[in-house]
Design a protein around this motif. Structure first.
Motif, PDB file in Angstrom:
ATOM      1  N   ARG A 113     -18.096   7.102  -2.100  1.00  0.00           N
ATOM      2  CA  ARG A 113     -18.828   6.727  -3.317  1.00  0.00           C
ATOM      3  C   ARG A 113     -18.871   5.205  -3.400  1.00  0.00           C
ATOM      4  NH1 ARG A 113     -16.319  10.860  -7.926  1.00  0.00           N
ATOM      5  NH2 ARG A 113     -16.409  12.715  -6.601  1.00  0.00           N
ATOM      6  N   GLU A 115     -18.440   2.656  -5.390  1.00  0.00           N
ATOM      7  CA  GLU A 115     -17.874   2.291  -6.685  1.00  0.00           C
ATOM      8  C   GLU A 115     -17.223   0.927  -6.547  1.00  0.00           C
ATOM      9  OE1 GLU A 115     -16.109   5.291  -9.184  1.00  0.00           O
ATOM     10  OE2 GLU A 115     -15.583   6.401  -7.377  1.00  0.00           O
ATOM     11  N   GLY A 120      -6.400   2.626  -7.007  1.00  0.00           N
ATOM     12  CA  GLY A 120      -6.695   4.038  -7.222  1.00  0.00           C
ATOM     13  C   GLY A 120      -8.175   4.388  -7.138  1.00  0.00           C
ATOM     14  N   SER A 122     -11.444   3.782  -4.393  1.00  0.00           N
ATOM     15  CA  SER A 122     -11.978   3.163  -3.187  1.00  0.00           C
ATOM     16  C   SER A 122     -13.325   3.795  -2.856  1.00  0.00           C
ATOM     17  CB  SER A 122     -10.987   3.330  -2.037  1.00  0.00           C
ATOM     18  OG  SER A 122     -10.520   4.652  -1.984  1.00  0.00           O
ATOM     19  N   PHE A 125     -12.582   7.721   0.057  1.00  0.00           N
ATOM     20  CA  PHE A 125     -11.311   8.246  -0.433  1.00  0.00           C
ATOM     21  C   PHE A 125     -11.218   9.682   0.057  1.00  0.00           C
ATOM     22  CE2 PHE A 125     -13.025  10.865  -3.914  1.00  0.00           C
ATOM     23  CZ  PHE A 125     -14.290  10.332  -4.038  1.00  0.00           C
ATOM     24  N   ARG A 258     -16.106  15.706 -17.962  1.00  0.00           N
ATOM     25  CA  ARG A 258     -16.245  15.614 -16.504  1.00  0.00           C
ATOM     26  C   ARG A 258     -17.586  14.964 -16.134  1.00  0.00           C
ATOM     27  NH1 ARG A 258     -13.541  14.742 -14.356  1.00  0.00           N
ATOM     28  NH2 ARG A 258     -13.919  15.677 -12.356  1.00  0.00           N
ATOM     29  N   THR A 280      -6.119  10.107 -13.353  1.00  0.00           N
ATOM     30  CA  THR A 280      -6.478  11.506 -13.084  1.00  0.00           C
ATOM     31  C   THR A 280      -6.288  11.802 -11.611  1.00  0.00           C
ATOM     32  OG1 THR A 280      -8.071  11.476 -14.881  1.00  0.00           O
ATOM     33  CG2 THR A 280      -8.304  13.235 -13.274  1.00  0.00           C
ATOM     34  N   VAL A 281      -5.354  12.695 -11.305  1.00  0.00           N
ATOM     35  CA  VAL A 281      -5.096  12.993  -9.896  1.00  0.00           C
ATOM     36  C   VAL A 281      -5.805  14.261  -9.438  1.00  0.00           C
ATOM     37  CG1 VAL A 281      -2.893  11.783  -9.818  1.00  0.00           C
ATOM     38  CG2 VAL A 281      -2.937  14.210 -10.438  1.00  0.00           C
ATOM     39  N   CYS A 282      -6.274  15.059 -10.400  1.00  0.00           N
ATOM     40  CA  CYS A 282      -6.914  16.317 -10.022  1.00  0.00           C
ATOM     41  C   CYS A 282      -7.841  16.719 -11.147  1.00  0.00           C
ATOM     42  CB  CYS A 282      -5.842  17.385  -9.806  1.00  0.00           C
ATOM     43  SG  CYS A 282      -6.491  19.014  -9.432  1.00  0.00           S
ATOM     44  N   ALA A 283      -9.028  17.168 -10.802  1.00  0.00           N
ATOM     45  CA  ALA A 283      -9.988  17.505 -11.841  1.00  0.00           C
ATOM     46  C   ALA A 283     -10.867  18.648 -11.363  1.00  0.00           C
ATOM     47  CB  ALA A 283     -10.857  16.286 -12.163  1.00  0.00           C
ATOM     48  N   ALA A 305     -10.717  19.456  -7.421  1.00  0.00           N
ATOM     49  CA  ALA A 305     -10.514  18.527  -6.313  1.00  0.00           C
ATOM     50  C   ALA A 305      -9.455  17.527  -6.732  1.00  0.00           C
ATOM     51  CB  ALA A 305     -11.812  17.801  -5.984  1.00  0.00           C
ATOM     52  N   MET A 306      -8.580  17.216  -5.798  1.00  0.00           N
ATOM     53  CA  MET A 306      -7.578  16.196  -6.142  1.00  0.00           C
ATOM     54  C   MET A 306      -7.764  14.974  -5.270  1.00  0.00           C
ATOM     55  SD  MET A 306      -4.322  18.303  -4.968  1.00  0.00           S
ATOM     56  CE  MET A 306      -4.465  19.524  -3.703  1.00  0.00           C
ATOM     57  N   GLY A 307      -7.399  13.838  -5.822  1.00  0.00           N
ATOM     58  CA  GLY A 307      -7.540  12.576  -5.120  1.00  0.00           C
ATOM     59  C   GLY A 307      -6.276  12.284  -4.323  1.00  0.00           C
TER      60      GLY A 307
HETATM   61  P1  ATP Z   1     -12.930   9.122 -12.111  1.00  0.00           P
HETATM   62  O1  ATP Z   1     -13.127   9.377 -13.564  1.00  0.00           O
HETATM   63  O2  ATP Z   1     -11.539   8.618 -11.763  1.00  0.00           O
HETATM   64  O3  ATP Z   1     -14.015   8.308 -11.484  1.00  0.00           O
HETATM   65  P2  ATP Z   1     -14.285  11.472 -11.234  1.00  0.00           P
HETATM   66  O4  ATP Z   1     -14.529  12.236 -12.467  1.00  0.00           O
HETATM   67  O5  ATP Z   1     -15.378  10.649 -10.647  1.00  0.00           O
HETATM   68  O6  ATP Z   1     -12.991  10.541 -11.421  1.00  0.00           O
HETATM   69  P3  ATP Z   1     -14.063  13.758  -9.502  1.00  0.00           P
HETATM   70  O7  ATP Z   1     -15.409  13.618  -8.967  1.00  0.00           O
HETATM   71  O8  ATP Z   1     -13.765  14.883 -10.394  1.00  0.00           O
HETATM   72  O9  ATP Z   1     -13.601  12.382 -10.142  1.00  0.00           O
HETATM   73  O10 ATP Z   1     -13.014  13.759  -8.314  1.00  0.00           O
HETATM   74  C1  ATP Z   1     -11.731  14.413  -8.404  1.00  0.00           C
HETATM   75  C2  ATP Z   1     -10.615  13.447  -8.118  1.00  0.00           C
HETATM   76  O11 ATP Z   1     -10.878  12.663  -6.967  1.00  0.00           O
HETATM   77  C3  ATP Z   1     -10.394  12.402  -9.196  1.00  0.00           C
HETATM   78  O12 ATP Z   1      -9.630  12.941 -10.243  1.00  0.00           O
HETATM   79  C4  ATP Z   1      -9.645  11.337  -8.454  1.00  0.00           C
HETATM   80  O13 ATP Z   1      -8.268  11.683  -8.316  1.00  0.00           O
HETATM   81  C5  ATP Z   1     -10.296  11.382  -7.096  1.00  0.00           C
HETATM   82  N1  ATP Z   1     -11.309  10.327  -6.985  1.00  0.00           N
HETATM   83  C6  ATP Z   1     -12.601  10.334  -7.439  1.00  0.00           C
HETATM   84  N2  ATP Z   1     -13.231   9.200  -7.134  1.00  0.00           N
HETATM   85  C7  ATP Z   1     -12.325   8.431  -6.444  1.00  0.00           C
HETATM   86  C8  ATP Z   1     -12.376   7.140  -5.843  1.00  0.00           C
HETATM   87  N3  ATP Z   1     -13.478   6.405  -5.838  1.00  0.00           N
HETATM   88  N4  ATP Z   1     -11.261   6.673  -5.230  1.00  0.00           N
HETATM   89  C9  ATP Z   1     -10.130   7.396  -5.187  1.00  0.00           C
HETATM   90  N5  ATP Z   1     -10.015   8.628  -5.735  1.00  0.00           N
HETATM   91  C10 ATP Z   1     -11.094   9.146  -6.359  1.00  0.00           C
END
Ligand code: ATP
Ligand code: MG
Length: 424
Positions: A113, A115, A120, A122, A125, A258, A280-283, A305-307
């Motif tokens: 992505r 970003e 936390g 990148s 990831f 979400r 957020t480590v898992c969503a 999915a967990m990061g």
């Molecule tokens: P965030 O609000 O932190 O951007 P997200 O809603 O975009 O998260 P999801 O797409 O649900 O995240 O991804 C599930 C998990 O993957 C997140 O909870 C996070 O732990 C991890 N994650 C998402 N984007 C990144 C990123 N750019 N770098 C590292 N970990 C990530």
């Protein structure tokens, strides 16, 4: 002279000294998923862009701003996967995995992505995720949350906070979206530029705004929970009763929506207070419309999915994860010692459970080789000098313990090492 090339911003190397945390996380997850009946699926990193635009929704941050998309040499738009679920659904449809009994799948690997890189967060990831298809009820939601809860337990991670919410079904969410839009539009003047833009593009996303002013305003906003129909309320209520019964703590967060459009009914996050803003480590959540969006007959699904980066950081801070690698270092000096050492190493490595063997390379004196052995972190040095080679022996020197050096017959070494490993 050429200047060394650096990696792409936000795309990090994972080095040998850290890799045991990754192994611990991945092997624990794999064992647990397997024990719950989940099978692994391995997917391409590149998909047609449409796989993601259809599933995730063009109004989301992920699709509108974060995807690595490019045209290939035939002019077809491809995208490096920003998440796993859309591809799993694509593959499940294509390979006829759906529409039978419940299917349980898990995956892991890199996601991409665009970003702003920070702690936390990148650009490349890693995620590990599970998807469960074919079960529309709250018992499946409970099963998925049990799996998460058990995983944190197995990893020795405590104090993860589970937040849950219900988004209702598509109609309920759409109706609520209109109410929220009306409310937010009426307060436009109080909103910052970015939030105003969100209101137009994806008003639900305003709910999880981090801005204190926006959060204060939201206290008077209409609540999603007031727009749920009877069936949705029952689903959510039953899930909460299951969680109570299982003793899984949860907190209801009515603002949890979400980032991806495909969710409905149950959504959840596991959050740690120990990683700052990226906690957020898992969503995950339920996505009963996703299969249809991807061109299949409707079929329910739920997953998370967990990061991995964030979990590895938590493991580093909290869990006692010993590096798995322990090794002996083979020192050899004198005539024919290289041949003798290579042969011994080759034989020993055939049966050395629990201990690795690093052979000395590049020759050197005893002193130089012992220094390398010590610096390598070896537990033991196995020593082949001229006497040992002549007499078919191997000396063992303890590098981390005060034990006396000993001398073994060459063909005893393997058994001795195996016994030794059991005693430490
Ligand atoms: P965030 O609000 O932190 O951007 P997200 O809603 O975009 O998260 P999801 O797409 O649900 O995240 O991804 C599930 C998990 O993957 C997140 O909870 C996070 O732990 C991890 N994650 C998402 N984007 C990144 C990123 N750019 N770098 C590292 N970990 C990530
Ligand atoms: Mg994000």
């Amino acid at each position: 002279m050429n200047v060394p090339i650096r990696s792409i911003r936000g795309m990090n190397d994972i080095l040998p000294q850290d890799v045991h945390y990754w192994h611990k996380l991945e092997s624990t997850a794999e064992d647990l998923f397997t024990s719950y009946g989940f099978g692994q699926i391995r997917l391409p990193l590149l998909e047609k862009t449409e796989v993601f635009t259809r599933a995730i929704g063009t109004a989301t941050d992920v699709v509108s701003k974060e995807m690595y998309s490019f045209d290939d040499r035939n002019g077809e738009s491809l995208t490096l996967r920003p998440e796993g679920t859309a591809g799993v659904v694509r593959a499940a449809l294509q390979n006829g995995l759906l529409y039978g009994p419940v299917q349980r799948l898990w995956y892991s690997g890199p996601m991409f992505r665009y970003e702003r890189p920070q702690k936390g967060r990148s650009r490349q990831f890693h995620q590990i995720g599970v998807e469960l298809f074919g079960a529309p009820g709250p018992d499946a939601d409970a099963e998925i949350l049990m799996l998460g809860s058990r995983l944190w337990n197995s990893l020795g991670l405590r104090d993860l906070r589970l937040e849950i919410n219900s988004l209702g079904n598509t109609e309920e969410r759409a109706a609520y979206r209109d109410h929220l839009y009306t409310f937010l539009s009426a307060h436009k003047d109080e909103l910052d530029e970015q939030t105003r833009e969100r209101v137009e593009r994806n008003p639900l996303r305003v709910l999880d705004s981090k801005s204190p002013e926006v959060q204060a305003l939201l206290e008077d906003a209409p609540l999603l929970s007031d727009h749920l129909g009877e069936a949705s309320r029952q689903h959510y209520g039953q899930l909460k009763r299951y969680l109570d019964q299982l003793g899984i703590d949860y907190h209801e967060n009515p603002c949890l929506v979400r980032g991806l459009d495909y969710y409905c009914h149950t959504v959840f996050e596991w959050i740690t207070g120990e990683l700052g803003a990226q906690g957020t480590v898992c969503a995950g959540g339920r996505y009963d419309n996703l299969v249809e969006l991807q061109g299949g007959k409707p079929w329910p699904g739920i997953g998370f999915a967990m990061g991995e980066e964030r979990l590895v950081e938590l493991l580093r801070q909290n869990a006692d994860v010993a590096p798995a690698v322990r090794h002996a270092y083979l020192v050899a000096v004198g005539e024919n010692s290289t041949e003798s050492a290579l042969e011994l190493a080759y034989d020993l490595r055939a049966g050395m459970a629990g201990l690795n063997l690093v052979g000395n390379l590049n020759g050197g004196s005893f002193k130089a080789q012992f220094k390398r052995a010590d610096r390598s972190g070896a537990l033991l040095a196995l020593v082949l000098g001229e006497d040992e080679i002549r007499n078919g022996k191997v000396a063992v020197k303890f590098l981390r313990a005060a034990n006396e050096q000993l001398v073994l017959e060459r063909d005893e070494v393997s058994d001795w090492l195996r016994n030794y490993i059991d005693t430490i």
